[in-house]
Design a protein around this motif. Structure first.
Motif, mmCIF file in Angstrom:
data_model
loop_
_atom_site.group_PDB
_atom_site.id
_atom_site.type_symbol
_atom_site.label_atom_id
_atom_site.label_comp_id
_atom_site.label_asym_id
_atom_site.label_seq_id
_atom_site.Cartn_x
_atom_site.Cartn_y
_atom_site.Cartn_z
ATOM 1 N N ILE A 98 -10.081 5.781 -11.354
ATOM 2 C CA ILE A 98 -8.756 5.208 -11.578
ATOM 3 C C ILE A 98 -7.944 6.187 -12.414
ATOM 4 C CG2 ILE A 98 -7.492 3.293 -12.630
ATOM 5 C CD1 ILE A 98 -9.991 1.559 -11.998
ATOM 6 N N LYS A 99 -6.748 6.495 -11.952
ATOM 7 C CA LYS A 99 -5.874 7.454 -12.632
ATOM 8 C C LYS A 99 -4.668 6.798 -13.278
ATOM 9 C CE LYS A 99 -8.316 11.025 -11.516
ATOM 10 N NZ LYS A 99 -9.051 11.749 -12.535
ATOM 11 N N VAL A 100 -4.132 5.738 -12.660
ATOM 12 C CA VAL A 100 -2.937 5.063 -13.167
ATOM 13 C C VAL A 100 -3.158 3.560 -13.053
ATOM 14 C CG1 VAL A 100 -0.448 4.733 -12.858
ATOM 15 C CG2 VAL A 100 -1.454 6.978 -12.415
ATOM 16 N N ILE A 101 -2.774 2.820 -14.123
ATOM 17 C CA ILE A 101 -2.856 1.360 -14.134
ATOM 18 C C ILE A 101 -1.455 0.828 -14.390
ATOM 19 C CG2 ILE A 101 -3.839 -0.677 -15.255
ATOM 20 C CD1 ILE A 101 -6.106 1.190 -16.287
ATOM 21 N N ARG A 102 -1.000 -0.084 -13.523
ATOM 22 C CA ARG A 102 0.304 -0.717 -13.711
ATOM 23 C C ARG A 102 0.176 -2.217 -13.506
ATOM 24 N NH1 ARG A 102 2.432 3.157 -10.065
ATOM 25 N NH2 ARG A 102 3.101 4.980 -11.189
ATOM 26 N N GLU A 103 1.012 -2.971 -14.230
ATOM 27 C CA GLU A 103 1.093 -4.419 -14.038
ATOM 28 C C GLU A 103 2.388 -4.733 -13.317
ATOM 29 O OE1 GLU A 103 0.966 -6.184 -17.904
ATOM 30 O OE2 GLU A 103 -1.197 -5.960 -18.078
ATOM 31 N N SER A 104 2.387 -5.811 -12.516
ATOM 32 C CA SER A 104 3.632 -6.267 -11.911
ATOM 33 C C SER A 104 4.535 -6.804 -13.019
ATOM 34 C CB SER A 104 3.359 -7.343 -10.868
ATOM 35 O OG SER A 104 2.748 -8.467 -11.469
ATOM 36 N N ASN A 105 5.816 -6.946 -12.724
ATOM 37 C CA ASN A 105 6.763 -7.415 -13.737
ATOM 38 C C ASN A 105 6.379 -8.766 -14.320
ATOM 39 O OD1 ASN A 105 8.337 -5.145 -13.560
ATOM 40 N ND2 ASN A 105 9.747 -6.023 -12.063
ATOM 41 N N ASP A 106 5.825 -9.639 -13.498
ATOM 42 C CA ASP A 106 5.446 -10.961 -13.991
ATOM 43 C C ASP A 106 4.012 -11.016 -14.509
ATOM 44 O OD1 ASP A 106 4.043 -10.794 -11.630
ATOM 45 O OD2 ASP A 106 4.933 -12.578 -10.725
ATOM 46 N N GLY A 107 3.287 -9.900 -14.434
ATOM 47 C CA GLY A 107 1.916 -9.839 -14.934
ATOM 48 C C GLY A 107 0.897 -10.510 -14.036
ATOM 49 N N ALA A 108 1.315 -10.905 -12.820
ATOM 50 C CA ALA A 108 0.418 -11.627 -11.924
ATOM 51 C C ALA A 108 -0.534 -10.723 -11.159
ATOM 52 C CB ALA A 108 1.232 -12.461 -10.933
ATOM 53 N N MET A 109 -0.212 -9.431 -11.047
ATOM 54 C CA MET A 109 -1.036 -8.504 -10.276
ATOM 55 C C MET A 109 -1.146 -7.167 -11.000
ATOM 56 S SD MET A 109 -1.811 -10.360 -7.697
ATOM 57 C CE MET A 109 -2.650 -9.255 -6.610
ATOM 58 N N LEU A 110 -2.227 -6.445 -10.719
ATOM 59 C CA LEU A 110 -2.407 -5.072 -11.192
ATOM 60 C C LEU A 110 -2.334 -4.149 -9.986
ATOM 61 C CD1 LEU A 110 -5.457 -5.189 -13.637
ATOM 62 C CD2 LEU A 110 -3.068 -4.843 -14.229
ATOM 63 N N THR A 111 -1.745 -2.981 -10.187
ATOM 64 C CA THR A 111 -1.756 -1.943 -9.165
ATOM 65 C C THR A 111 -2.403 -0.715 -9.783
ATOM 66 O OG1 THR A 111 0.262 -2.767 -8.157
ATOM 67 C CG2 THR A 111 -0.342 -0.517 -7.642
ATOM 68 N N LEU A 112 -3.395 -0.171 -9.094
ATOM 69 C CA LEU A 112 -4.103 1.019 -9.564
ATOM 70 C C LEU A 112 -3.883 2.148 -8.576
ATOM 71 C CD1 LEU A 112 -7.571 -0.706 -10.104
ATOM 72 C CD2 LEU A 112 -5.708 -0.580 -11.754
ATOM 73 N N LEU A 113 -3.738 3.366 -9.075
ATOM 74 C CA LEU A 113 -3.811 4.554 -8.238
ATOM 75 C C LEU A 113 -5.153 5.176 -8.538
ATOM 76 C CD1 LEU A 113 -0.336 6.313 -8.378
ATOM 77 C CD2 LEU A 113 -1.375 5.110 -6.476
ATOM 78 N N ALA A 114 -5.910 5.429 -7.501
ATOM 79 C CA ALA A 114 -7.269 5.953 -7.676
ATOM 80 C C ALA A 114 -7.516 7.077 -6.688
ATOM 81 C CB ALA A 114 -8.286 4.842 -7.487
ATOM 82 N N VAL A 115 -8.411 7.978 -7.070
ATOM 83 C CA VAL A 115 -8.717 9.124 -6.206
ATOM 84 C C VAL A 115 -10.219 9.234 -6.013
ATOM 85 C CG1 VAL A 115 -6.690 10.442 -6.921
ATOM 86 C CG2 VAL A 115 -8.838 10.779 -8.119
ATOM 87 N N VAL A 116 -10.579 9.787 -4.866
ATOM 88 C CA VAL A 116 -11.951 10.170 -4.599
ATOM 89 C C VAL A 116 -11.873 11.568 -4.024
ATOM 90 C CG1 VAL A 116 -12.058 9.189 -2.283
ATOM 91 C CG2 VAL A 116 -14.141 9.527 -3.561
ATOM 92 N N GLY A 117 -12.747 12.412 -4.448
ATOM 93 C CA GLY A 117 -12.726 13.783 -3.966
ATOM 94 C C GLY A 117 -14.048 14.155 -3.340
ATOM 95 N N PRO A 118 -14.308 15.439 -3.264
ATOM 96 C CA PRO A 118 -15.542 15.904 -2.649
ATOM 97 C C PRO A 118 -16.799 15.376 -3.324
ATOM 98 C CG PRO A 118 -14.079 17.740 -3.141
ATOM 99 C CD PRO A 118 -13.472 16.507 -3.732
ATOM 100 N N PHE A 119 -16.706 14.955 -4.590
ATOM 101 C CA PHE A 119 -17.887 14.511 -5.316
ATOM 102 C C PHE A 119 -17.935 13.009 -5.487
ATOM 103 C CE2 PHE A 119 -16.885 18.804 -6.801
ATOM 104 C CZ PHE A 119 -17.990 19.442 -6.301
ATOM 105 N N ASP A 120 -17.091 12.267 -4.746
ATOM 106 C CA ASP A 120 -17.060 10.812 -4.804
ATOM 107 C C ASP A 120 -16.934 10.289 -6.220
ATOM 108 O OD1 ASP A 120 -17.126 10.522 -2.093
ATOM 109 O OD2 ASP A 120 -19.287 10.254 -1.991
ATOM 110 N N GLY A 121 -16.083 10.898 -7.025
ATOM 111 C CA GLY A 121 -15.795 10.391 -8.355
ATOM 112 C C GLY A 121 -16.850 10.668 -9.396
ATOM 113 N N LEU A 122 -17.908 11.377 -9.072
ATOM 114 C CA LEU A 122 -18.961 11.622 -10.061
ATOM 115 C C LEU A 122 -18.774 12.951 -10.752
ATOM 116 C CD1 LEU A 122 -22.005 10.330 -8.029
ATOM 117 C CD2 LEU A 122 -20.702 9.141 -9.757
#
Length: 122
Positions: A98-122
């Motif tokens: 997970i690289k970025v964490i955001r909440e919706s304006n009303d706080g009802a949902m989270l949006t994440l930006l996530a990456v996977v690369g050649p090493f599958d996050g390890l």
């Protein structure tokens, strides 16, 4: 977002420090949260790329898979959480950092930006 859209089961994992070794180096491990979470996993939208997504792209390796994940709020995973201490694992076993964490304006949902690369996050 309707709950029916959350069709991907993921397991959140948190980086936990459990003390230090004989040399004073912290002992860390990824610990899975006890219950899986339902989410929506999509390609990132232009809206999600603003305010943090550009940094993800700028530092991305060739062949990096970037996804936008939407889920209901989860204890400890919020705007104040360090995204480097969280990741998630899909049912296939693929790991996303997970690289970025955001909440919706009303706080009802989270949006994440996530990456996977050649090493599958390890």
């Amino acid at each position: 977002m309707r709950a029916g859209r959350l069709q991907h089961e993921i397991t959140l994992e948190q980086l936990v420090t459990s003390g230090t070794d004989a040399y004073g180096t912290p002992i860390t491990a990824w610990v899975a949260e006890p219950e899986p979470v339902w989410s929506s996993i999509d390609p990132p939208s232009l809206k999600s790329m603003r305010g943090g997504g550009e940094k993800v792209l700028a530092g991305a390796d060739t062949g990096t898979d970037i996804v936008q994940v939407t889920l209901f709020p989860y204890p400890g995973l919020d705007m104040d959480a360090d995204p480097l201490k969280w990741r998630f694992r899909r049912a296939s076993g693929r790991v996303y950092d997970i690289k970025v964490i955001r909440e919706s304006n009303d706080g009802a949902m989270l949006t994440l930006l996530a990456v996977v690369g050649p090493f599958d996050g390890l």
